[in-house]
Every structure is written in C-alpha cells, then in structure tokens.
Design a protein around this motif. Structure first.
Motif, short mmCIF file in Angstrom:
data_model
loop_
_atom_site.label_atom_id
_atom_site.label_comp_id
_atom_site.label_asym_id
_atom_site.label_seq_id
_atom_site.Cartn_x
_atom_site.Cartn_y
_atom_site.Cartn_z
N GLU A 63 83.68 61.43 79.89
CA GLU A 63 83.57 60.23 80.73
C GLU A 63 84.04 60.52 82.15
N ALA A 64 85.10 61.32 82.28
CA ALA A 64 85.62 61.63 83.62
C ALA A 64 84.58 62.36 84.46
N LYS A 65 83.81 63.22 83.81
CA LYS A 65 82.79 63.99 84.55
C LYS A 65 81.71 63.10 85.11
N LEU A 99 86.59 70.67 86.04
CA LEU A 99 86.81 69.57 86.98
C LEU A 99 87.47 70.09 88.25
N LEU A 143 88.54 71.12 81.12
CA LEU A 143 89.43 70.69 82.21
C LEU A 143 89.23 71.57 83.45
N ASP A 168 87.22 61.62 76.67
CA ASP A 168 87.73 61.23 78.00
C ASP A 168 87.21 62.19 79.07
N LEU A 169 87.22 63.48 78.74
CA LEU A 169 86.76 64.47 79.71
C LEU A 169 85.28 64.27 80.04
N ARG A 209 82.11 60.34 86.51
CA ARG A 209 82.64 59.49 87.60
C ARG A 209 82.34 60.11 88.95
N LEU A 219 90.16 70.01 90.21
CA LEU A 219 91.55 69.52 90.19
C LEU A 219 92.45 70.48 90.94
N GLU A 224 89.33 62.58 70.99
CA GLU A 224 89.48 61.53 72.00
C GLU A 224 89.60 62.14 73.39
N ILE A 225 90.35 63.24 73.49
CA ILE A 225 90.52 63.90 74.79
C ILE A 225 89.18 64.43 75.30
#
Lengths: 108, 290
Positions: free
Chosen positions: A104-106, A22, A19, A101-102, A108, A24, A97-98
């Motif tokens: 996949e988020a990267k 990213l 996290l 998701d992380l 984007r 953020l 799962e988290i």
C-alpha cells in the motif's frame, strides 16, 4: 541488534528487500525497522507466554534474561507442543500484514 | 492548494506501524502484565529494553535504536581508554617493543584473555594503525546483501555498506548455503582485512602464512573510547597506498564506534591466544575486576 532465541526461525529477507525499494533516508529506515523488530518481538513473546502456566512463565523469563538459547529451547520443547511451528506461524501472520502495508505504501 | 508529504511512503508506514506497535504492546501487557508483575526480574520493562529496540521511546524519528549499543560499549570501557591514553603514541605509527609489551599487558588484564603480537613466530607488520570501513563479503555461492541481516534493524544499520563485488582472500566462508553455519555467519559479521602480505616473512612462507591468518582471531580496540571487538581475519588488505592499515566489516566498525563520519580511525589490533576457540566473536567488555 542482538540475536534472539527465535532469530533462526524468522525470515525477514523478503521484508527488507521491499523496504529497500522505497526511497527512505537512513534515519527513516532505522525508525521503521525498529518498529518491525519490536512488534515481532512482542508478538512472539506474547505467543510463547500464552502457552505457559504462571510458574513456567517465570522459568522462561529467567532463561530469557540469561540469554541462554539452548536452555530456552530445551524448556519450551518440554512444555509446549510444536512451539517452533507456533512461533513461525505467529511471525508469518505479522509479516503478511507488514507486506500488505509495504504494498500500500508503494502506491502512495 | 493541496499539500503533499515529501516522504509519503515513510509517513504512511510510520503512522500505521506505530499504531500497530502500540496495539501489540497494549495487548501484551493486558494479557501478561498481571501475572508478570510479581516476577523477581527487576522489571519486565527492563528486560524488554535489554532484548528489543524500543521505538516507542523515539522522539519522532531519531537514531536511538541504532546507536544505543555503541553507547553501552563506550560507558563500560572508558576506564580502559584512560589506562591506554599515556601508552599510545601521539602519531599513528608502529609500536616500539616497550609500548607493545605495556599495551599487551593492559589489554590482557582488562579483557581476561591473552593477547599477543606474535604466535608461531608470525607477526603482523604493525599493531597500531588506521582502520577503514569495508563492505560485507559474500559468504556462500548465491548469497546476497539482504540475507546478511538477522533483523530488519540489522539491515538499517549495516545494509548501506553494500557488498564487495569480489570474494575475500580465502573465498567463501562456506561452500554452499546448506553448509553455511552459525560460526561462518559470525566470521563474516566480525571480519577484518589485515595486511597479511606485509607480514615479515610472508613471501618466503606463503602457504604457512596463508593458513595461519585464515580466520585468525584478533582483538581490536579503539583507544580513544575503549570500545573493543573480537574479530577474525577474513580478508587481506588494504593496499599499502591507501594509507589505511586494516579494514573492518560494517559490524566491526559499529562495535568500535567508527561507523559514522569518515568511517576510519586509529586502533590497536593483536592476536588472541585462544587455541580452544572459547572466546566468542563480537563486541567485548572490560572485565569488572580489571
């Protein structure tokens, strides 16, 4: 956030490392980490309650309300076989799962 | 024209995790709601709010999760702030002996344990001064910033403070990760840096003072709000020229309501007389009957 009775079983370091990579803001981090913690909390409580009878649920929730971790563990170990392993497994499934998701988020 | 989000990572995770969170909650209530609603617990909703952050209540993406515990401390201890208001000097300076006695009495009465300015003939240079925010400390060889968080919310709240490049004045909190215990974790979490080197008699009694101050338990109070925390001395500092008189870990600053803005402010700080080590570290509330 306060320590939960299961905190020592759940490794979250790998999630926060990802996290942190990213871009953020502080507010965004707080919002996302709140979702993670609450999701883990509900999932683990679900896993524990699913192993207990109605009357045992009552005892467990009273112990939880008192926030007496040693009492909680004593009770759970008496009532459920391998409860620690079950909690770990539940948390690990959600963490996988988290992590996905992380990943996949990267992209984007 | 193609519109793109400025924060695609966040938008993606927010949407996905909000949906999942909702699904988890719905499943939880579907499975357990019927059997739980008769339990005499007040309400399970209240229980969940007490023990878990509630992001579903966030208006889109605001701070509520992080600041919630600070507000709780403020509400409980506001009467203490009122009691201290006419005992605290207007400027931040060392207390005189009468002020010190009055404030010690107020704090001991309000918290239900004895606070002192002097133990074993050792005292600090002052008990009212400016606290500044410190970084995390390495707790054992191989420690890292991410390992400090118990929950991912901890990381969001306290991770930005970073970790100090050097060790605290007493080195690591534990010699190895294997020997690292809950008490070591709490000592770093709620640590103070105090000006041990300015304590009267320090130079003449270095060994004695060093041992006395190591993990010495202290009460720190924000007199403006009454927010208070029990912490241990984990480092020496800050230097006299900084204008600050002590430092607090990110968690200490949060408990005092000083984690935002300039991350500093005036506080009272006294030793706690706790020879049996019974008083737990962390934010502390005024006793209801005080």
């Amino acid at each position: 956030m306060k320590q939960q009775f299961y905190t020592h079983l759940i490794e979250i370091e790998s999630i926060i490392i990802e996290l942190d990579k990213l871009d953020l803001s502080q507010e965004q981090k707080i919002h996302l980490t709140g979702l993670i913690d609450s999701s883990l909390h509900h999932t683990i409580l679900d896993a524990v309650l699913s192993e207990l009878s109605d009357s045992d649920k009552r005892v467990f929730l009273n112990n939880l309300k008192e926030d007496d971790h040693s009492k909680i563990w004593k009770f759970l170990n008496e009532k459920v076989d391998n409860i620690e392993e079950k909690i770990k497994k539940t948390a690990d499934d959600l963490k996988s799962e988290i992590h996905q998701d992380l990943k996949e988020a990267k992209q984007r | 024209m193609k519109f793109t989000s400025k924060t695609p990572h966040y938008e993606y995770l927010k949407n996905k995790w909000t949906l999942r969170h909702r699904a988890i909650q719905n499943k939880f209530w579907e499975k357990h709601g019927q059997s739980l609603k008769h339990l005499a617990l007040g309400s399970l909703g209240g229980l969940m709010l007490l023990s878990s952050p509630s992001p579903q209540q966030l208006p889109s993406h605001e701070f509520k999760v992080s600041r919630d515990d600070i507000l709780k401390g403020y509400d409980q201890n506001v009467l203490l702030a009122q009691a201290l208001s006419d005992k605290i000097p207007k400027e931040v300076r060392p207390l005189d002996s009468q002020e010190e006695r009055d404030i010690i009495n107020i704090l001991s009465r309000n918290f239900g344990f004895r606070v002192k300015s002097e133990i074993d003939n050792i005292r600090l240079n002052r008990n009212y001064g400016l606290i500044g925010g410190e970084q995390h400390l390495y707790r054992y060889p191989g420690d890292n910033l991410y390992a400090h968080a118990d929950t991912s919310s901890d990381f969001a709240k306290y991770g930005d403070a970073g970790i100090a490049p050097g060790l605290g004045a007493w080195g690591y909190f534990a010699p190895s990760k294997q020997e690292f215990s809950e008490i070591d974790k709490m000592r770093e979490r709620y640590y103070l840096a105090v000006q041990t080197f300015l304590a009267p008699g320090f130079a003449e009694n270095f060994g004695k003072f060093r041992d006395f101050f190591k993990f010495r338990k202290m009460l720190v109070v924000n007199p403006s709000t009454g927010q208070a925390v029990v912490a241990t001395v984990g480092d020496a500092g800050p230097a006299d020229w900084t204008g600050k008189h002590l430092g607090g870990s990110p968690e200490v600053m949060d408990a005092l309501g000083l984690a935002t803005g300039p991350r500093k402010g005036p506080v009272l700080y006294f030793f706690i007389d706790d020879p049996e080590d019974k008083i737990p570290l962390g934010p502390v509330k005024v006793k209801e009957e005080a």
